[in-house]
Motif scaffolding. Sequence first.
Motif, PDB file in Angstrom:
ATOM      1  N   VAL A   1       0.786  -1.324  -0.008  1.00  0.00           N
ATOM      2  CA  VAL A   1      -0.124   0.362   0.121  1.00  0.00           C
ATOM      3  C   VAL A   1       0.921   1.325   0.070  1.00  0.00           C
ATOM      4  O   VAL A   1       1.308   2.012  -0.714  1.00  0.00           O
ATOM      5  CB  VAL A   1      -1.258  -0.156   0.796  1.00  0.00           C
ATOM      6  CG1 VAL A   1      -1.334   1.132   1.294  1.00  0.00           C
ATOM      7  CG2 VAL A   1      -1.865  -0.812   1.222  1.00  0.00           C
ATOM      8  N   TYR A   2       2.037   1.344   1.364  1.00  0.00           N
ATOM      9  CA  TYR A   2       2.442   2.448   0.803  1.00  0.00           C
ATOM     10  C   TYR A   2       3.739   2.663  -0.188  1.00  0.00           C
ATOM     11  O   TYR A   2       3.548   3.950  -0.165  1.00  0.00           O
ATOM     12  CB  TYR A   2       3.298   2.278   1.939  1.00  0.00           C
ATOM     13  CG  TYR A   2       2.650   2.664   3.376  1.00  0.00           C
ATOM     14  CD1 TYR A   2       1.491   3.552   3.452  1.00  0.00           C
ATOM     15  CD2 TYR A   2       3.242   2.081   4.779  1.00  0.00           C
ATOM     16  CE1 TYR A   2       0.659   3.757   4.653  1.00  0.00           C
ATOM     17  CE2 TYR A   2       2.909   2.291   5.979  1.00  0.00           C
ATOM     18  CZ  TYR A   2       1.613   3.309   5.367  1.00  0.00           C
ATOM     19  OH  TYR A   2       0.393   3.386   6.459  1.00  0.00           O
TER      20      TYR A   2
ATOM     21  N   LYS B   1      -1.025   8.658   8.502  1.00  0.00           N
ATOM     22  CA  LYS B   1      -1.690   7.760   9.308  1.00  0.00           C
ATOM     23  C   LYS B   1      -2.843   7.064   9.678  1.00  0.00           C
ATOM     24  O   LYS B   1      -3.256   6.626  10.744  1.00  0.00           O
ATOM     25  CB  LYS B   1      -1.676   9.201   9.899  1.00  0.00           C
ATOM     26  CG  LYS B   1      -0.578   9.971   9.984  1.00  0.00           C
ATOM     27  CD  LYS B   1      -1.142  11.707  10.663  1.00  0.00           C
ATOM     28  CE  LYS B   1       0.163  12.357  10.819  1.00  0.00           C
ATOM     29  NZ  LYS B   1      -0.067  13.655  11.420  1.00  0.00           N
ATOM     30  N   PHE B   2      -2.940   6.244   8.345  1.00  0.00           N
ATOM     31  CA  PHE B   2      -4.032   5.354   8.189  1.00  0.00           C
ATOM     32  C   PHE B   2      -4.193   4.040   8.951  1.00  0.00           C
ATOM     33  O   PHE B   2      -5.015   2.517   8.280  1.00  0.00           O
ATOM     34  CB  PHE B   2      -5.101   5.728   7.070  1.00  0.00           C
ATOM     35  CG  PHE B   2      -4.978   6.831   6.470  1.00  0.00           C
ATOM     36  CD1 PHE B   2      -5.634   8.027   7.166  1.00  0.00           C
ATOM     37  CD2 PHE B   2      -6.186   6.758   5.397  1.00  0.00           C
ATOM     38  CE1 PHE B   2      -5.773   9.572   6.889  1.00  0.00           C
ATOM     39  CE2 PHE B   2      -6.493   8.291   4.891  1.00  0.00           C
ATOM     40  CZ  PHE B   2      -6.334   9.377   6.004  1.00  0.00           C
ATOM     41  N   GLU B   3      -2.722   3.566   9.290  1.00  0.00           N
ATOM     42  CA  GLU B   3      -2.116   2.246   9.102  1.00  0.00           C
ATOM     43  C   GLU B   3      -3.059   1.193   9.495  1.00  0.00           C
ATOM     44  O   GLU B   3      -3.599   0.154   9.349  1.00  0.00           O
ATOM     45  CB  GLU B   3      -1.280   2.260   9.840  1.00  0.00           C
ATOM     46  CG  GLU B   3      -0.587   1.286  10.144  1.00  0.00           C
ATOM     47  CD  GLU B   3       1.177   0.899  10.879  1.00  0.00           C
ATOM     48  OE1 GLU B   3       1.697   0.099  11.086  1.00  0.00           O
ATOM     49  OE2 GLU B   3       1.760   1.720  10.625  1.00  0.00           O
ATOM     50  N   ASP B   4      -4.046   1.587  11.112  1.00  0.00           N
ATOM     51  CA  ASP B   4      -4.758   0.561  11.483  1.00  0.00           C
ATOM     52  C   ASP B   4      -5.612   0.124  10.515  1.00  0.00           C
ATOM     53  O   ASP B   4      -6.114  -0.672  10.699  1.00  0.00           O
ATOM     54  CB  ASP B   4      -5.664   1.625  12.603  1.00  0.00           C
ATOM     55  CG  ASP B   4      -4.456   1.558  14.623  1.00  0.00           C
ATOM     56  OD1 ASP B   4      -3.371   0.700  13.792  1.00  0.00           O
ATOM     57  OD2 ASP B   4      -4.565   2.010  15.101  1.00  0.00           O
ATOM     58  N   PHE B   5      -6.475   0.952   9.974  1.00  0.00           N
ATOM     59  CA  PHE B   5      -7.413   1.418   9.189  1.00  0.00           C
ATOM     60  C   PHE B   5      -7.025   0.303   7.945  1.00  0.00           C
ATOM     61  O   PHE B   5      -7.877  -0.798   7.503  1.00  0.00           O
ATOM     62  CB  PHE B   5      -8.069   2.405   8.476  1.00  0.00           C
ATOM     63  CG  PHE B   5      -9.382   2.179   7.498  1.00  0.00           C
ATOM     64  CD1 PHE B   5     -10.435   1.884   7.655  1.00  0.00           C
ATOM     65  CD2 PHE B   5      -8.579   2.741   5.849  1.00  0.00           C
ATOM     66  CE1 PHE B   5     -11.490   1.553   6.440  1.00  0.00           C
ATOM     67  CE2 PHE B   5      -8.971   2.630   4.660  1.00  0.00           C
ATOM     68  CZ  PHE B   5     -10.768   2.049   5.174  1.00  0.00           C
ATOM     69  N   ILE B   6      -6.364   0.530   7.019  1.00  0.00           N
ATOM     70  CA  ILE B   6      -5.725  -0.077   6.165  1.00  0.00           C
ATOM     71  C   ILE B   6      -5.463  -1.835   6.349  1.00  0.00           C
ATOM     72  O   ILE B   6      -5.791  -2.465   5.767  1.00  0.00           O
ATOM     73  CB  ILE B   6      -4.279   0.582   5.929  1.00  0.00           C
ATOM     74  CG1 ILE B   6      -4.700   2.065   5.405  1.00  0.00           C
ATOM     75  CG2 ILE B   6      -3.712  -0.637   4.263  1.00  0.00           C
ATOM     76  CD1 ILE B   6      -3.843   3.043   5.127  1.00  0.00           C
ATOM     77  N   ILE B   7      -4.119  -1.433   7.756  1.00  0.00           N
ATOM     78  CA  ILE B   7      -4.836  -2.987   8.077  1.00  0.00           C
ATOM     79  C   ILE B   7      -5.802  -3.997   8.055  1.00  0.00           C
ATOM     80  O   ILE B   7      -5.459  -5.108   8.395  1.00  0.00           O
ATOM     81  CB  ILE B   7      -3.428  -2.993   9.247  1.00  0.00           C
ATOM     82  CG1 ILE B   7      -2.497  -3.132   9.067  1.00  0.00           C
ATOM     83  CG2 ILE B   7      -3.685  -5.028  10.107  1.00  0.00           C
ATOM     84  CD1 ILE B   7      -1.489  -2.431  10.291  1.00  0.00           C
TER      85      ILE B   7
END
Length: 493
Positions: free
Chosen positions: A179-180, A199-205
Amino acid sequence: MYLLGDFIYNNTKYLIYINNKKFTFSKVVNNEEVFALSEEEHNLIKEVLKQILPTGNIIKLNNVIYNRHKYNHYLDVTNDLHYFYGQNNNIKDLADLCYLYNNEVEYVGDKHLNNEDKAKKRYQRLVKANKILITLNISLVAFLSIIPKINPDINRYINNPVTLAIRELDNRVMTLEEVYDYLDKNPYLSEKEKEYIHKFEDFIITELPYTNYQDLKENLLNMRTIYHNELGEFRGTWTYQGKEKYNIDIYNSKSSGDLEEADYSTFSHEVLHAFTVNYGHKPRYMSPFYEFINMVLNNEFVSNEGGYYQYDIGYSALNNEGYALMELFNTDTLRRFHAGYDGNILLRELEMIIPDQWLGIKLFNTFNDYYLMLKSHTYTNEELNSIKSELKTMINRYYLAKNKQNISENIYMAYLLDVNTLINKLASSYNDYVIEFQFVNMKYYFNAKIPNNKEFILRLKSPETGEILKEVSLDDMASVDNDLLNIFSDKTK
């Protein structure tokens, strides 16, 4: 022989003709029309045709009013085709018909059509062929010759039914690193925008297991943001198809061309849309519920991190009915719907509660009608109360079947859908005291890292001094009768 539709595939234009419900195919080669097609080309056109032919699996929806005329509205639930009929089951005003059909496919019809223009009138439908998204231009006049003739007792269309082509999904699950990587290769987003998406890491995971790899990759590589200082119909939009595909438009922005704090929640709301497939968002009447879920995800994972000014309130007018509707589904089902935007995901789970497909479709159509009413700002209190009551009744049917409990018995559901009755019960039970009943914090559905308890506080206060005589915290599973109305046995200790 009438031209039903045409489309372009691999730079070749293909045409579909119809005569007495029999189809003929052709293509344009060197500016000449050729009817000799290969077997592969025949199969290609048949695959396209499957996605726009009626199947006969038809249900009645709410009537629609356009140009002061009432039209019966039907839906082919297999392939999401809508049909509109006038009082005599025959719309003579083709201009109205163009608007009604094309309003379902983002088309604006001309109200002043001459006979020649009527014969040429088209509407567009997106279809998938060999994993490629194409636009099929359909002749409205020819389409009318194959749609079912609706009668009150119709069960199935007497034409050969066809099945909707099933999209082939890429089964790979993208990693956070990918993704990144795709995001960082995007040449259109600014470094500030990319940094914020990081910063959207938790959502993305948590979202990645549900996403379609190819669509997400395309979105990450190509999304771009356009800031507008003028007002738009919405605060922001994400375009997943057509000429403006991959655009994030933010309106009423003070930005000089890059992300500013005032636009954080709008930007994150639209970026979250990029994790939904680009193909076939259907049915359209589920759009308000999809948008509501997107808002909830944004608030749980992204926009509430920096303070209230970032909170996403874009669809907060739907909060009570929206959260109540979410209670009917598993969170996994809601995440799959958000990523795949296939209404059958929700309808199948509802059918496991009550085996009535029509009821589920009617539920979401009514929720859609409720949203459109709120959006129009032209409703009366009587109209609003009527549709809210209809929604409450249908939600209660499912809630009772699923939980063996009416919504009026559960503190959370009663607060969402029947708060006046709840307040009246409290006032009757504790009539010697000033009552405060407070919804302390939102219930969280998706973000497991956020503590999710003690949603409600009930306080009994002295009417003379305002002193708090008793206070209790309750979670969302509390019972109205057993936990709320009888929680203070002597009411003062």
